[in-house]
Design a protein around this motif. Sequence first.
Motif, PDB file in Angstrom:
ATOM      1  N   UNK A   1       6.478  -6.727  -9.026  1.00  0.00           N
ATOM      2  CA  UNK A   1       5.727  -5.566  -8.557  1.00  0.00           C
ATOM      3  C   UNK A   1       4.890  -5.914  -7.330  1.00  0.00           C
ATOM      4  N   UNK A   2       4.369  -7.148  -7.280  1.00  0.00           N
ATOM      5  CA  UNK A   2       3.700  -7.589  -6.062  1.00  0.00           C
ATOM      6  C   UNK A   2       4.673  -7.505  -4.878  1.00  0.00           C
TER       7      UNK A   2
ATOM      8  N   UNK B   1       3.989   0.815 -14.866  1.00  0.00           N
ATOM      9  CA  UNK B   1       4.809  -0.339 -15.246  1.00  0.00           C
ATOM     10  C   UNK B   1       3.952  -1.598 -15.317  1.00  0.00           C
ATOM     11  N   UNK B   2       3.029  -1.752 -14.367  1.00  0.00           N
ATOM     12  CA  UNK B   2       2.139  -2.908 -14.390  1.00  0.00           C
ATOM     13  C   UNK B   2       1.265  -2.886 -15.638  1.00  0.00           C
TER      14      UNK B   2
ATOM     15  N   UNK C   1      -4.928  -7.491 -11.319  1.00  0.00           N
ATOM     16  CA  UNK C   1      -3.529  -7.434 -10.887  1.00  0.00           C
ATOM     17  C   UNK C   1      -3.262  -6.215  -9.996  1.00  0.00           C
ATOM     18  N   UNK C   2      -3.907  -5.080 -10.303  1.00  0.00           N
ATOM     19  CA  UNK C   2      -3.754  -3.892  -9.447  1.00  0.00           C
ATOM     20  C   UNK C   2      -4.309  -4.173  -8.053  1.00  0.00           C
ATOM     21  N   UNK C   3      -5.438  -4.884  -8.009  1.00  0.00           N
ATOM     22  CA  UNK C   3      -5.998  -5.267  -6.722  1.00  0.00           C
ATOM     23  C   UNK C   3      -5.061  -6.165  -5.944  1.00  0.00           C
ATOM     24  N   UNK C   4      -4.434  -7.107  -6.634  1.00  0.00           N
ATOM     25  CA  UNK C   4      -3.472  -7.986  -5.966  1.00  0.00           C
ATOM     26  C   UNK C   4      -2.254  -7.196  -5.486  1.00  0.00           C
ATOM     27  N   UNK C   5      -1.792  -6.268  -6.323  1.00  0.00           N
ATOM     28  CA  UNK C   5      -0.642  -5.457  -5.929  1.00  0.00           C
ATOM     29  C   UNK C   5      -0.977  -4.637  -4.683  1.00  0.00           C
TER      30      UNK C   5
END
Length: 400
Positions: free
Chosen positions: A11-12, A117-118, A134-138
């Motif tokens: 996803x990233x 999905x994340x 993880x949302x921030x990284x994405x």
Amino acid sequence: MKSLSRNTRKLYAFSFLQMTLFPMAIITLFWKDQIGLSLTQILLLQSILSIVMVVMEYPTGYVSDRVGYRVTLNIASVMGMAGWGMYSFADSFTGVLIAEILLGISLAFISGSDSALLYETLKAEENEQEYARHQGRMSGYGQFGEAFGAIFAGMLYSWVPLLPFILQVAVWLCALLLTRSMVEPPRHHAPIVNHLSEAIHTARYAFSENAFLRWSILLNTVLGLASFYPVWLIQPYMQNAGVPVAWFGPIWTGANLSVAVFAVVSHRITGGLGDRRILILFLILIMAGYLGLGFTVWIWGFLFYYLLTSVRGMRGPMMLAHSQREIPSGRRASILSLQSLCFRLAFACTGPLLGKLADSTGVNRAFQALLLAFSLTLPPLMFLFLRSVRCKMGEESSTV
């Protein structure tokens, strides 16, 4: 479980590819100089795109919840290839409109599905408390992708104006190969008796039954608009200020890098400041950005735009984390799509008016009007959101 854990990194990568928009840094110039569109037509075009997404947002989110996030992202990638490919043949407003409609459908299929999905992947791994990070990284990977594309935009455009669009088709082909390798996480589906009644119930839950979710969606919508309008006005602003066209790509790269950096550290800033202080920070940055853009015509004036892109980076992970905790698994993509629908509907209603104002009175006047609008709407929405946060915390503490 091992194959499922790879979803996060994929996803990233998908976010990076989705936002590697080679045409973005020069798209307004392309529309004006190659197609012959006015600013009014350009913002009308974006409003039509928003209307397409408004129409498609909830249905695509509902489809995503029913047939799977992976399948939905596959469809989005195919539509992305078709939309950018259409630009190779576009030579009028109609041709560009067809391309933008295809891209709008692609974005509608992505909207909510990638974040859902994340979250469901992390939930299956019993790690959903790490969602904001993880949302921030994405989001950060996405902005790094847009920065990467912007570096080469001016050079590619000067060689062959259509070259950025042709490369974009190849980018979406890579995205399709990536989404096909993702794994659908297990999740609970409530039995559906009637699709229409389920849609109505989902909307009622988001906007009526859950006050915290309602104010979260509305505040996120207005904050999103505050950093979205300048995307379409900053290029003509820089033209008026005498910024060389060769600078456009690096400036756009800098803007996206600022979004990326602030998205990656968003969870730390939010954790350190808390909701109230970070919203005050958002308000200060937005007011300062629009003051600078509205009352200066300066070659370095684009730096005020970076204040707004920093808000864009911090806002997304913070507000999405609040929303995700309130959304049931079986309706996750649907409600996230409703959130995007609010944003697109608001832009569809206001974008053409803003474009007409910019054409008739100048870009600076448009920025001044936006300064007034956000100074009137953001403070009450922030107050109502913070009040709902306090109520939610009170309810949770009373049940412990």
